[in-house]
Scaffold this motif. Structure first.
Motif, PDB file in Angstrom:
ATOM      1  N   SER A 107       0.826  -1.211   0.000  1.00  0.00           N
ATOM      2  CA  SER A 107       0.000   0.000   0.000  1.00  0.00           C
ATOM      3  C   SER A 107       0.859   1.259   0.000  1.00  0.00           C
ATOM      4  O   SER A 107       0.554   2.237  -0.693  1.00  0.00           O
ATOM      5  CB  SER A 107      -0.929   0.001   1.221  1.00  0.00           C
ATOM      6  OG  SER A 107      -1.822  -1.085   1.189  1.00  0.00           O
ATOM      7  N   CYS A 108       1.943   1.235   0.776  1.00  0.00           N
ATOM      8  CA  CYS A 108       2.835   2.404   0.837  1.00  0.00           C
ATOM      9  C   CYS A 108       3.527   2.635  -0.506  1.00  0.00           C
ATOM     10  O   CYS A 108       3.664   3.781  -0.951  1.00  0.00           O
ATOM     11  CB  CYS A 108       3.859   2.221   1.950  1.00  0.00           C
ATOM     12  SG  CYS A 108       3.159   2.275   3.619  1.00  0.00           S
ATOM     13  N   LEU A 111       0.884   4.029  -2.902  1.00  0.00           N
ATOM     14  CA  LEU A 111       0.636   5.446  -2.654  1.00  0.00           C
ATOM     15  C   LEU A 111       1.776   6.316  -3.162  1.00  0.00           C
ATOM     16  O   LEU A 111       1.547   7.369  -3.775  1.00  0.00           O
ATOM     17  CB  LEU A 111       0.464   5.681  -1.151  1.00  0.00           C
ATOM     18  CG  LEU A 111      -0.952   5.739  -0.585  1.00  0.00           C
ATOM     19  CD1 LEU A 111      -0.908   6.027   0.904  1.00  0.00           C
ATOM     20  CD2 LEU A 111      -1.796   6.772  -1.299  1.00  0.00           C
ATOM     21  N   THR A 162       2.711  10.745   4.901  1.00  0.00           N
ATOM     22  CA  THR A 162       1.646   9.905   4.350  1.00  0.00           C
ATOM     23  C   THR A 162       1.896   8.430   4.620  1.00  0.00           C
ATOM     24  O   THR A 162       0.974   7.686   4.993  1.00  0.00           O
ATOM     25  CB  THR A 162       1.523  10.136   2.829  1.00  0.00           C
ATOM     26  OG1 THR A 162       1.200  11.509   2.588  1.00  0.00           O
ATOM     27  CG2 THR A 162       0.428   9.260   2.232  1.00  0.00           C
ATOM     28  N   SER A 166      -0.589   6.223   6.816  1.00  0.00           N
ATOM     29  CA  SER A 166      -1.258   5.148   6.077  1.00  0.00           C
ATOM     30  C   SER A 166      -1.000   3.792   6.716  1.00  0.00           C
ATOM     31  O   SER A 166      -1.904   2.947   6.801  1.00  0.00           O
ATOM     32  CB  SER A 166      -0.792   5.136   4.620  1.00  0.00           C
ATOM     33  OG  SER A 166      -1.103   6.345   3.975  1.00  0.00           O
ATOM     34  N   SER A 167       0.219   3.566   7.161  1.00  0.00           N
ATOM     35  CA  SER A 167       0.557   2.291   7.801  1.00  0.00           C
ATOM     36  C   SER A 167      -0.269   2.086   9.067  1.00  0.00           C
ATOM     37  O   SER A 167      -0.804   0.989   9.304  1.00  0.00           O
ATOM     38  CB  SER A 167       2.048   2.255   8.138  1.00  0.00           C
ATOM     39  OG  SER A 167       2.838   2.403   6.979  1.00  0.00           O
ATOM     40  N   ILE A 169      -3.176   3.476   9.722  1.00  0.00           N
ATOM     41  CA  ILE A 169      -4.574   3.316   9.317  1.00  0.00           C
ATOM     42  C   ILE A 169      -4.861   1.882   8.889  1.00  0.00           C
ATOM     43  O   ILE A 169      -5.877   1.288   9.283  1.00  0.00           O
ATOM     44  CB  ILE A 169      -4.915   4.302   8.182  1.00  0.00           C
ATOM     45  CG1 ILE A 169      -5.029   5.723   8.745  1.00  0.00           C
ATOM     46  CG2 ILE A 169      -6.206   3.901   7.477  1.00  0.00           C
ATOM     47  CD1 ILE A 169      -5.221   6.785   7.683  1.00  0.00           C
ATOM     48  N   ILE A 170      -3.982   1.300   8.086  1.00  0.00           N
ATOM     49  CA  ILE A 170      -4.189  -0.073   7.600  1.00  0.00           C
ATOM     50  C   ILE A 170      -4.222  -1.055   8.761  1.00  0.00           C
ATOM     51  O   ILE A 170      -5.094  -1.936   8.831  1.00  0.00           O
ATOM     52  CB  ILE A 170      -3.083  -0.447   6.599  1.00  0.00           C
ATOM     53  CG1 ILE A 170      -3.175   0.415   5.345  1.00  0.00           C
ATOM     54  CG2 ILE A 170      -3.192  -1.936   6.205  1.00  0.00           C
ATOM     55  CD1 ILE A 170      -1.977   0.298   4.429  1.00  0.00           C
ATOM     56  N   LEU A 337      -6.663   0.175   1.990  1.00  0.00           N
ATOM     57  CA  LEU A 337      -6.304   1.551   1.671  1.00  0.00           C
ATOM     58  C   LEU A 337      -6.938   1.988   0.356  1.00  0.00           C
ATOM     59  O   LEU A 337      -7.352   3.144   0.209  1.00  0.00           O
ATOM     60  CB  LEU A 337      -4.779   1.711   1.604  1.00  0.00           C
ATOM     61  CG  LEU A 337      -4.281   3.159   1.687  1.00  0.00           C
ATOM     62  CD1 LEU A 337      -4.633   3.756   3.048  1.00  0.00           C
ATOM     63  CD2 LEU A 337      -2.792   3.243   1.457  1.00  0.00           C
ATOM     64  N   PHE A 341      -9.540   5.035   0.003  1.00  0.00           N
ATOM     65  CA  PHE A 341      -9.330   6.065  -1.021  1.00  0.00           C
ATOM     66  C   PHE A 341     -10.562   6.220  -1.899  1.00  0.00           C
ATOM     67  O   PHE A 341     -11.040   7.339  -2.138  1.00  0.00           O
ATOM     68  CB  PHE A 341      -8.108   5.684  -1.863  1.00  0.00           C
ATOM     69  CG  PHE A 341      -7.873   6.574  -3.052  1.00  0.00           C
ATOM     70  CD1 PHE A 341      -7.293   7.825  -2.893  1.00  0.00           C
ATOM     71  CD2 PHE A 341      -8.238   6.174  -4.327  1.00  0.00           C
ATOM     72  CE1 PHE A 341      -7.073   8.652  -3.988  1.00  0.00           C
ATOM     73  CE2 PHE A 341      -8.022   6.983  -5.429  1.00  0.00           C
ATOM     74  CZ  PHE A 341      -7.440   8.230  -5.256  1.00  0.00           C
TER      75      PHE A 341
END
Length: 429
Positions: A107-108, A111, A162, A166-167, A169-170, A337, A341
Motif C-alpha cells: 500500500s505504501c 501510494l 503519508t 497510512s501504515s 490506518i491499515i 487503503l 481512497f
C-alpha cells in the motif's frame, strides 16, 4: 464486468462529471462577469486607479482560463484512471516490486507511485502557473533552482508523513474488529492535532525562513494588543514569503496557552507603496484575533472531527462491498487503503461537495464576525484601508458573479465586506 460493477463505475464517473460541469458553469459565469466589467466600482474609485482595476481584471481572466485547462485535464485523466482500472495496474506493479509482499508495504509503495505519477503529470501545469501566469503579473519571486528544491522537499516530506499515517490506518482497519472506525477516528484525531501542533514549528521552517519581528513600534503595538485581549502570545515572527510570491498574509497558530503570530514580510509597508502601515497591520491582526476570541478555530476543529467520524463510519459500512473494488479492476483482492481512497474520494463525493459548500457558508459568517470584533476595537477605518491595500497588492478583482462567489469564496467579496464594515461602524457610533 457484472451489472453491479458497471453501476458502481458509472456512478462514480457520473458524479465526477456532474461536479465538473457544475464547476465549469460557475467559472464561465465568473469569466463573463469579469470580461464584461470595465468600470471601477463607485466605492473604489478614490483608491483604485483604472490601470490597477484593468490589471486585476486581466489577472482574474488569466486565472480562470488556466482553471478551465487544469480542470478539463483533471477530469479526463481521472475518468481514464477509473475506466481503465489504472489503480489496479499500479497496485499489481507495486506488489511485484515489494520484497516483503505484505499489504502495508504494498500500500505504501502504491501510494508513493500514485503521488509520483500525479506530481510528474501535473508538473507542466504547475510550472506554467508559477513561471508564466504569476510571472506575467509580477507575483512570482521563485528562481528555477528554488522551485525545484522546494518541490523535492515538499514531495518527500509529504510522502514520509503519508506513509507513516497510512501504515497506522491499515493496521487499525485490519485489526480493529467490527467497530474499527471508532478506533480509527480516535487515532486520526490525535494525529491531526499533533500535526497542527508540530507543522508550523517543525515542518514549515524547512521551507521558509522565520525570524522574530524586530524590536520597535510595530512589535510593541502588537504585544499591547495581545495583552489587551488576553491573547497568550509567546512568539512573534516574520516569514520570508517574498522569496516565493509577492502575495500577502498573516496568521496565528498554536494550541492552549502558547500562541504564535506570523506576519508575511510582504505585509509590511514598503518604499514602493505596497504593504500595510502599522495601524492597518494591527487592524488585520484584530480581525485574526477575532477568530480566536469567537472560538472559530475550536468550532472548525469540532466540525472537522465530526465530519471525519461520519466519513469513517460510511467507509466501514461500504468497504467490504466487492463490486466497489472490481469496478476499478481489483478482482482478487480488496486492499483496505484502496477501499478507503475510493470511498472517501469518489463514493462520498456528493456528501463532500455539500459539506464543502456548507463550510464556505460558515466561513463567511465567521469572517463577518471577526470583522465586527475588529470594529468593536475601533479598527473599522484602518481595517477597511488594509483590505483595500491588500486587494490592490494582490490584484484582486472586486466584481464577482453572485453564484460563483457564494460557492467558492470562503471570505466575503471585498465590496460586500467593506459595506458590512461601514454598517457595523455606523451602528457602533
Amino acid at each position: 464486468m457484472s451489472i453491479d460493477e458497471i453501476t458502481v463505475r458509472n456512478g462514480i464517473l457520473f458524479f465526477l462529471w456532474v461536479e465538473f460541469v457544475w464547476e465549469m458553469y460557475l467559472s464561465i459565469r465568473q469569466f463573463n462577469k469579469a470580461r464584461s466589467t470595465n468600470d471601477v466600482p463607485e466605492a473604489l474609485k478614490t483608491v483604485m486607479k483604472h490601470e490597477e482595476f484593468d490589471k486585476a481584471k486581466q489577472y482574474s481572466l488569466a486565472k480562470l482560463k488556466f482553471g478551465f485547462v487544469k480542470d478539463t485535464h483533471s477530469i479526463f485523466l481521472t475518468s481514464a484512471l477509473i475506466y481503465y482500472g489504472t489503480l489496479a495496474y499500479i497496485w499489481d506493479y507495486a506488489h511485484s516490486i515489494n520484497p516483503v509482499k505484505g499489504e502495508v508495504t504494498t500500500s505504501c509503495i502504491w501510494l508513493f507511485m500514485l503521488s509520483l505519477l500525479s506530481t510528474i503529470i501535473e508538473l507542466p501545469l504547475t510550472i506554467y502557473h508559477t513561471f508564466v501566469l504569476e510571472e506575467k503579473f509580477g507575483f512570482n519571486k521563485q528562481t528555477a533552482g528554488f522551485f525545484v528544491w522546494d518541490k523535492i522537499k515538499a514531495f518527500f516530506v509529504s510522502q514520509l508523513i503519508t506513509v507513516m499515517i497510512s501504515s497506522v490506518i491499515i493496521v487499525i482497519i485490519k485489526s480493529g474488529g467490527p467497530y474499527f472506525f471508532i478506533w480509527l477516528w480516535v487515532v486520526v484525531c490525535i494525529i491531526s492535532m499533533l500535526l497542527l501542533t508540530i507543522y508550523p514549528a517543525v515542518i514549515a521552517p524547512l521551507f521558509d525562513t522565520y525570524t522574530p519581528l524586530p524590536e520597535g513600534e510595530l512589535r510593541t503595538q502588537i504585544e499591547n494588543l495581545a495583552s489587551q485581549l488576553k491573547f497568550p502570545l509567546t512568539q512573534l515572527y516574520v516569514v520570508e514569503g517574498s522569496k516565493r510570491s509577492s502575495h500577502s498574509n498573516a496568521y496565528f497558530y498554536g494550541l492552549f496557552k502558547s500562541k504564535r503570530i506570523v506576519l508575511f514580510d510582504t505585509l509590511l509597508a514598503k518604499d514602493d507603496g505596497k504593504g500595510c502601515q502599522n495601524d492597518e497591520i494591527l487592524a488585520v491582526l484584530s480581525h485574526e484575533l477575532g477568530h480566536w476570541s469567537c472560538n472559530h478555530i475550536i468550532k472548525n476543529l469540532i466540525v472537522m472531527q465530526v465530519n471525519l467520524f461520519l466519513l469513517f463510519a460510511g467507509f466501514a459500512f461500504m468497504f467490504k462491498y466487492p463490486p466497489l473494488y472490481k469496478a476499478l479492476g481489483f478482482y482478487n483482492i480488496q486492499p483496505v487503503l484502496v477501499g478507503l481512497f475510493v470511498v472517501l474520494q469518489y463514493v462520498m463525493m456528493p456528501y463532500n461537495t455539500l459539506l464543502s459548500f456548507l463550510m464556505t457558508v460558515l466561513s463567511r459568517k465567521f469572517e463577518f464576525q471577526a470583522d465586527e470584533f475588529a470594529v468593536n476595537l475601533g479598527k473599522a477605518e484602518p481595517l477597511e484601508r488594509a483590505l483595500l491595500q491588500l486587494n490592490k497588492d494582490n490584484s484582486g478583482f472586486p466584481i464577482n458573479d453572485d453564484l460563483y462567489s457564494a460557492w467558492h469564496h470562503s471570505h466575503p467579496p471585498l465590496l460586500e465586506r467593506i459595506s458590512a464594515l461601514r454598517e457595523s461602524a455606523r451602528k457602533l457610533n
